[in-house]
Design a protein around this motif. Sequence first.
Motif, PDB file in Angstrom:
ATOM      1  N   LEU A 194      12.049  50.480   5.546  1.00 36.68           N
ATOM      2  CA  LEU A 194      12.092  52.084   5.657  1.00 36.68           C
ATOM      3  C   LEU A 194      12.924  52.490   4.673  1.00 36.68           C
ATOM      4  N   ASP A 195      14.135  52.089   4.361  1.00 40.05           N
ATOM      5  CA  ASP A 195      14.862  52.803   3.385  1.00 40.05           C
ATOM      6  C   ASP A 195      14.064  52.762   1.974  1.00 40.05           C
ATOM      7  N   GLU A 196      13.437  51.841   1.533  1.00 39.48           N
ATOM      8  CA  GLU A 196      12.726  51.524   0.458  1.00 39.48           C
ATOM      9  C   GLU A 196      11.222  52.005   0.259  1.00 39.48           C
TER      10      GLU A 196
ATOM     11  N   TRP B 195       6.854  45.132  18.828  1.00 44.19           N
ATOM     12  CA  TRP B 195       6.506  45.360  17.276  1.00 44.19           C
ATOM     13  C   TRP B 195       5.030  45.404  17.065  1.00 44.19           C
TER      14      TRP B 195
ATOM     15  N   THR C 100       6.358  53.192   3.875  1.00 47.26           N
ATOM     16  CA  THR C 100       6.018  53.876   5.080  1.00 47.26           C
ATOM     17  C   THR C 100       4.537  54.458   5.341  1.00 47.26           C
TER      18      THR C 100
ATOM     19  N   ILE D 205      15.429  43.026  12.303  1.00 46.92           N
ATOM     20  CA  ILE D 205      15.504  44.109  12.375  1.00 46.92           C
ATOM     21  C   ILE D 205      15.991  44.694  11.203  1.00 46.92           C
ATOM     22  N   ALA D 206      17.006  44.131  10.502  1.00 46.11           N
ATOM     23  CA  ALA D 206      17.613  44.559   9.234  1.00 46.11           C
ATOM     24  C   ALA D 206      16.471  44.743   8.202  1.00 46.11           C
TER      25      ALA D 206
ATOM     26  N   PHE E 180       6.102  49.170   7.572  1.00 54.19           N
ATOM     27  CA  PHE E 180       7.550  48.514   7.569  1.00 54.19           C
ATOM     28  C   PHE E 180       7.783  47.451   8.533  1.00 54.19           C
TER      29      PHE E 180
ATOM     30  N   GLY F 115       9.634  43.066   8.651  1.00 59.62           N
ATOM     31  CA  GLY F 115      10.225  42.284   9.708  1.00 59.62           C
ATOM     32  C   GLY F 115       9.652  40.912   9.900  1.00 59.62           C
TER      33      GLY F 115
ATOM     34  N   ALA G 202      13.534  45.546   8.527  1.00 53.04           N
ATOM     35  CA  ALA G 202      12.494  46.530   8.775  1.00 53.04           C
ATOM     36  C   ALA G 202      13.249  47.777   8.410  1.00 53.04           C
ATOM     37  N   LYS G 203      14.466  47.899   8.610  1.00 44.09           N
ATOM     38  CA  LYS G 203      15.120  48.767   8.308  1.00 44.09           C
ATOM     39  C   LYS G 203      15.468  48.962   6.842  1.00 44.09           C
ATOM     40  N   LYS G 204      15.450  48.031   6.042  1.00 43.39           N
ATOM     41  CA  LYS G 204      15.422  47.888   4.614  1.00 43.39           C
ATOM     42  C   LYS G 204      14.105  48.166   3.939  1.00 43.39           C
TER      43      LYS G 204
END
Length: 388
Positions: free
Chosen positions: A56-58, A244, A61, A49-50, A273, A277, A52-54
């Motif tokens: 997104l932050d980068e 996912w 998308t 999960i982390a 993204f 993951g 995929a979040k990273k």
Amino acid sequence: MKLADRVNRVSPSMTLAISAKAKAMTTQGLDVCSFSAGEPDFDTPAHIIAAAKKALDEGKTRYGPAAGEPALRAAIAHKLRTENNLPYGPENIIVTNGGKHSLYGLMMTLINPGDEVIIPAPYWVSYPEMVKLADGIPVIVPTTAETGYKITPEQLQQAITPRTRLFVLNSPSNPTGMIYTPDEIRALAAVVEGHDLLVASDEIYEKIRYGEAEHLSIGAVSPGAFERTVVSSGFAKAFAMTGWRLGYLAGPVELIRAMNTLQSHSTSNVCTFAQYGAIAALEGPQDCVETMRRAFAQRRRVIADRVNGIPGLSCLEPDGAFYLFVSIANLGLSSLDFCNALLEEKHVATIPGVAFGAEGNIRVSYATDLDTIERGMDRLESFVKACL
């Protein structure tokens, strides 16, 4: 409205239909013990999960390559080389919207009208429907509990005709949980090598095994078998990533390029993204997989003992996956009638064996907690006693 003939040739997924009904009953406030869905009840591991979040932050998308992010294709190829002894490169990999989509893309790319596809029964519900959608002919080969629900080399040889294009092999199996031994895989490979056909090896449950059970991919048996093998897998089962929608197919470059063409005009790339993951799943810590496997192993012992302790029912203890394939042949009910009555009367959701090409059985998923297993088995026992 006039619909396309191809849609009328296939049946809706009975697994999804019963799972949806069970969820609707739960929404209504009913206490349903669901053993229907092939979905781990664990959360996706935190490091996945982390990642995929990273991503997104980068800003990951945007559109990506239809065949998948290069880093993910490389990670999958590395996994197959090092874990499965399958010498694939990134060019041999296509990332798909789940393992199911990899097989659908394969059928649509490979099968011409009238081509035959050999499918041992019991089978996963979608195999024959995908063949029909591709205008192919499913050739169903029944197996029995006496052979561990496995096709024998003799059965495979007898089923092959000049029109055979593909043989579908699923180990560990959905719905039976049985695993072909290395010797059994080698014997099937010897038959395959004597014919002009491909094997679709569905290996999505490979990491969920029990006891001394081994997993050998048929493509690893020999260079000849490798040339005739395509491997379908994904991240849903081992990493609890069902939602996912991440799968993949590995095979000859010509086939992968053709599937990429098809995918470019249908889905395009898998969620960008989410693919990061999947990279973390392959390259990160694997202790989460073992934790889930141990939990499934404990549940398997409990539920198999409970089922085999109910007069009128019987099942083999599975080697892998998280399913029991339970015989109800002595109860005098069709599998559909049995499952419908069990759900309505006792609020226990299971899947009828007719959906898997094996009437007289039900599939019970133990991808749920031990409390649900105990309560559900109490209700199942009460229901069966009333049938006798």
